[in-house]
Every structure is written in C-alpha cells, then in structure tokens.
Design a protein around this motif. Sequence first.
Motif, PDB file in Angstrom:
ATOM      1  N   PHE A  11       0.838  -1.199   0.000  1.00 52.32           N
ATOM      2  CA  PHE A  11       0.000   0.000   0.000  1.00 52.32           C
ATOM      3  C   PHE A  11       0.876   1.253   0.000  1.00 52.32           C
ATOM      4  O   PHE A  11       0.592   2.226  -0.716  1.00 52.32           O
ATOM      5  CB  PHE A  11      -0.931  -0.010   1.205  1.00 52.32           C
ATOM      6  N   GLU A  68       2.269   1.722  -3.431  1.00 48.84           N
ATOM      7  CA  GLU A  68       1.214   2.184  -4.339  1.00 48.84           C
ATOM      8  C   GLU A  68       0.988   3.684  -4.203  1.00 48.84           C
ATOM      9  O   GLU A  68       0.735   4.380  -5.198  1.00 48.84           O
ATOM     10  CB  GLU A  68      -0.081   1.426  -4.024  1.00 48.84           C
ATOM     11  N   ALA A  86      -6.136   2.570   4.140  1.00 50.75           N
ATOM     12  CA  ALA A  86      -6.520   1.215   3.741  1.00 50.75           C
ATOM     13  C   ALA A  86      -6.836   0.428   5.007  1.00 50.75           C
ATOM     14  O   ALA A  86      -6.452   0.825   6.114  1.00 50.75           O
ATOM     15  CB  ALA A  86      -5.414   0.538   2.943  1.00 50.75           C
ATOM     16  N   LYS A  93      -5.862  -7.285   2.470  1.00 55.83           N
ATOM     17  CA  LYS A  93      -6.496  -5.977   2.337  1.00 55.83           C
ATOM     18  C   LYS A  93      -7.995  -6.128   2.128  1.00 55.83           C
ATOM     19  O   LYS A  93      -8.444  -7.003   1.396  1.00 55.83           O
ATOM     20  CB  LYS A  93      -5.868  -5.216   1.161  1.00 55.83           C
TER      21      LYS A  93
END
Length: 224
Positions: free
Chosen positions: A162, A165, A205, A213
């Motif tokens: 994450f 990203e 997240a 996730k």
Amino acid sequence: MAFLSAAGGNLSGGGSDDSGSDTPDDPADEVEDFPVMWAAPGTIARTLPWQLEPGRADAKRHRTHLIVTDRRLVVVGLPFDKKDLKAIEDEVLWQCARTDVERIELKDFKDGNDFKVTFGDGSWCRLSCNWRMKLTSYLVPPRDLIPLESLTPQQRKTVQEFAGEKQMPDSVSPILSRNSNGRIRIDILLPSRYTSAFGASEVTATMEPDGHKVDIGDYQPEDF
C-alpha cells in the motif's frame, strides 16, 4: 511520531464532517451563555495563543492548525495565500503534553464542528474545526496504535504494498491502529498532500487480522 493535522482555531463555514445538532448538551454553556474558555490565571488554557480568537486573527491571511502527536498537542500558525496553498511556513504558537489533557469531548450543538479540551488542572477551551473528525480521530476514543515491527509477515507485506502504491517517501511512517472490529487501519500522511488551508490529508486502507487488504465494498461501520 504519529500525527494528524487539520485546520483549527475557531474557524467557521462549510466542509464539516458533521451535520450539527439543534439540541444543546449543556444549556448553561450553549444557550444561556457560550464561553469558549474557562481558565484561571496560571492554568494551561490561559496560555493558549491569541491567534485562535477569530475576532483578532484574519482567516483570509492567516491560519492556525492543531497537530496531534503521540506526545503533544501543538498549535501552529502560518500565512495563508489562496493562490499558493502548498506554501507552508508555520511557526509553533503553543504546545502541551498529551498527559496534560484530561479529556476531549465532541460538541455537536449548531454547526457540529466544535470540541472541548479539558486539561488536568480543570481549565478548558472550546475550539472549532471544519474537519473535526479527522483531527480528533486519535483522541475520541484514544486509538490502539500498533508498532510496525509487531506485524506478521503478511501484514507487513500488505502495508508495504500500500505504501508503494501511494509512493510513500522514506521519511514517512504509516500509522497503524486497530479498529473495534479487530481489523487494522493503515493511515499514511503524505507530505505532497499538505496544504495551508486543509492541513494534512491521509490515504487509508484496511486489512484483516490475517493481513489481507479489505475491499472498500466490504467495509463495516467500524472501518470508516
């Protein structure tokens, strides 16, 4: 240190996370009178900076932000240029230790932007923030923060993916907390998203305890 920042200083106007309430929690303080501070000489609330007073600070040219860390509450002031929101030249106006804060209460009367900070010496202040829930989310109630090194390999992998990203720089650490349903929330405060108007804005997240996730369509109320 984990921190969260948002525009503070008794600002008014739209953009609130809350809808407000016509029913006062405390009629004596919210209808009969509306004090924003109760502070005897020498108490903590008495030391709050004058820039928090909307009658003395020009919000069109100057803003205040309240920063919440795991150790302190810090009020900073900075020039506000509507044409350049990325320009952040803040200075510390006031600070206190988190241990000096006895409790923080959300106050929904009228705009739904207010919160009351009561200090250990009995003094208190009432502030307003257009992004109140973001600012107080680590305070009401206090969150169970999780050290990164305590994660399982799968949990750590999800956090790292994450972070990659979202292009998290090495100077930033993710803020990990446990929701009441057992899921783990990942908050990343990216410096590229800081503005003089809105403070910090996190990317978020959620993952299951096993590290996978959670798709936003599968979020539970406790995840928001």
